[in-house]
Design a protein around this motif. Structure first.
Motif, PDB file in Angstrom:
ATOM      1  N   GLU A 238      -4.998   7.874   4.454  1.00 38.95           N
ATOM      2  CA  GLU A 238      -5.795   6.911   3.698  1.00 38.95           C
ATOM      3  C   GLU A 238      -7.209   7.408   3.449  1.00 38.95           C
ATOM      4  N   THR A 239      -7.842   7.936   4.489  1.00 41.34           N
ATOM      5  CA  THR A 239      -9.259   8.307   4.391  1.00 41.34           C
ATOM      6  C   THR A 239      -9.485   9.793   4.187  1.00 41.34           C
TER       7      THR A 239
ATOM      8  N   ILE B 293      -0.153   5.318  -0.510  1.00 41.87           N
ATOM      9  CA  ILE B 293       0.017   6.204   0.645  1.00 41.87           C
ATOM     10  C   ILE B 293       0.928   7.372   0.281  1.00 41.87           C
TER      11      ILE B 293
ATOM     12  N   GLU C 237       0.810  -1.220   0.000  1.00 38.79           N
ATOM     13  CA  GLU C 237       0.000   0.000   0.000  1.00 38.79           C
ATOM     14  C   GLU C 237       0.839   1.264   0.000  1.00 38.79           C
TER      15      GLU C 237
ATOM     16  N   LYS D 105      -1.069   9.961  -1.751  1.00 41.87           N
ATOM     17  CA  LYS D 105      -1.961  10.760  -0.903  1.00 41.87           C
ATOM     18  C   LYS D 105      -1.164  11.677   0.019  1.00 41.87           C
TER      19      LYS D 105
ATOM     20  N   ILE E 189      -1.535   7.553   9.310  1.00 40.96           N
ATOM     21  CA  ILE E 189      -1.807   6.720   8.140  1.00 40.96           C
ATOM     22  C   ILE E 189      -3.302   6.672   7.844  1.00 40.96           C
ATOM     23  N   THR E 190      -4.124   6.624   8.887  1.00 37.79           N
ATOM     24  CA  THR E 190      -5.577   6.661   8.682  1.00 37.79           C
ATOM     25  C   THR E 190      -6.007   7.988   8.083  1.00 37.79           C
TER      26      THR E 190
ATOM     27  N   LYS F  36      -7.040   0.034   8.293  1.00 35.23           N
ATOM     28  CA  LYS F  36      -6.201  -0.957   7.643  1.00 35.23           C
ATOM     29  C   LYS F  36      -5.019  -1.318   8.557  1.00 35.23           C
TER      30      LYS F  36
END
Length: 368
Positions: A253-254, A88, A84, A91, A249-250, A219
């Protein structure tokens, strides 16, 4: 003055020897702690009629199997995380541009392009690449040697435990051997309870963290749950590091600050349960190290032996506290390392409430 001078010289020499002999002492310390943890299992197997050699081999095999399972679990999560990484990074580049633009609009700072940032990062990486490669190779070789030696040391500690106990008795007068035996058994029992309780707390906290992160749909929830639970052993600092990385990281990601805050909330809530309910119920009051002593031990362990020293610092301080508490002469040092408990406050002398010279002067001024 002479006494304290020699004491400081002795401590300095001890630190020097500990630092220089890290390649010999670190495997021995790890093996001693793991041997103490495996001793009840070996004793039980011997009570069932197993030979000592077979019982020790079975205990070591179970230990290696558990560590191998943990490494496989971590490895699979790390491989998924590595897959991933390109997404990442993309983003993260978008967040980098947005942050640069916000700084330019609000504070008037010059916007650094991604190419400039990458070039500066690559140039600094090239300068330290040689040293990093050398340290990585030396660290890998050291880890492999330690991994090879630890099972051998564990076998020797468990197989020759009676012989080593008799060796210690030869330094003690016969009329005092019973007292020393009780002290050694007490130290062994408390250390076993502390290490096994610490591992139990890590497992419970890992499960609770994983449940919370899975509910939020994060994740790599299992990886971050175990990672944060291990770091939670470090007072205050561990929970900050363990919660910050998955939250960032969240967020990347989101793109949802609320979800990132929810991740932090899960770790804070589990840490509250661990500090107030889980740890007191499991480890009890047998060995309790106050946060200041733990943080200082972590810093000293890191300065002395690096990352292995940080791992060993908390168990070794716990062992020191047990040893200090078993002797009346060193009991105050054990009290200093211990956590604050109710009812331990020093009673105030009523004579302390009498006003001193400044208090009497103040009362005279007020009367004027």
């Amino acid at each position: 003055m002479v006494h304290y001078t020699f004491l400081l010289i002795g401590l300095s020499l001890l630190v020097y020897v500990l630092h220089k002999l890290d390649g010999i002492l670190l495997p021995l310390f790890f093996s001693a702690l793991l041997s103490t943890l495996l001793l009840p299992l070996v004793t039980k197997l011997e009570g069932w009629g197993w030979s000592r050699v077979l019982a020790i081999i079975a205990a070591i095999f179970l230990l290696i199997s558990g560590l191998a399972g943990l490494i496989i679990l971590f490895g699979s999560q790390i491989l998924d995380l590595r897959a991933e990484l390109p997404l990442i990074q993309q983003k993260l580049a978008i967040f980098f541009d947005q942050g640069q633009q916000w700084l330019h609009d609000r504070l008037g700072m010059r916007v650094m392009s991604k190419d400039e940032f990458i070039d500066s990062s690559l140039s600094s990486a090239k300068k330290s690449a040689g040293g990093f490669l050398g340290s990585t190779i030396s660290t890998t070789a050291g880890v492999l040697s330690v991994v090879t030696l630890i099972p051998i040391y564990i076998f020797c500690f468990l197989y020759y435990r009676d012989h080593m106990r008799q060796f210690m008795f030869r330094f003690v007068a016969p009329d005092k051997r019973t007292t020393v035996l009780h002290t050694m058994d007490s130290i062994q029992t408390v250390v076993q309870a502390y290490i096994s309780g610490l591992l139990t707390v890590i497992v419970i906290v890992s499960v609770l963290n994983a449940i919370g992160l899975l509910i939020l749909g994060v994740k790599f929830a299992v990886f971050f749950a175990i990672f944060a639970s291990i770091l939670a052993v470090i007072p205050y600092i561990g929970i900050m590091i363990g919660a910050t990385i998955p939250a960032l990281i969240t967020l990347v990601e989101t793109g949802s600050p609320a979800k990132a805050a929810g991740v932090v909330g899960v770790f804070v809530f589990v840490q509250f349960l661990e500090g107030n309910f889980i740890t007191p119920m499991i480890t009890g009051s047998k060995v309790s190290i106050n946060p200041m002593a733990a943080i200082v031990a972590l810093i000293l362990g890191g300065e002395l032996w690096g990352t292995p020293g940080m791992i060993l610092s908390i168990p070794l301080v716990a062992v020191l506290k047990v040893v200090f508490d078993s002797n009346k002469t060193t009991e105050p040092w054990g009290f200093l390392l211990g956590d604050v408990t109710d009812g331990d406050d020093t009673k105030r002398d009523k004579s302390d409430d009498k006003p001193g010279f400044l208090g009497k002067a103040w009362h005279m001024i007020k009367r004027m």
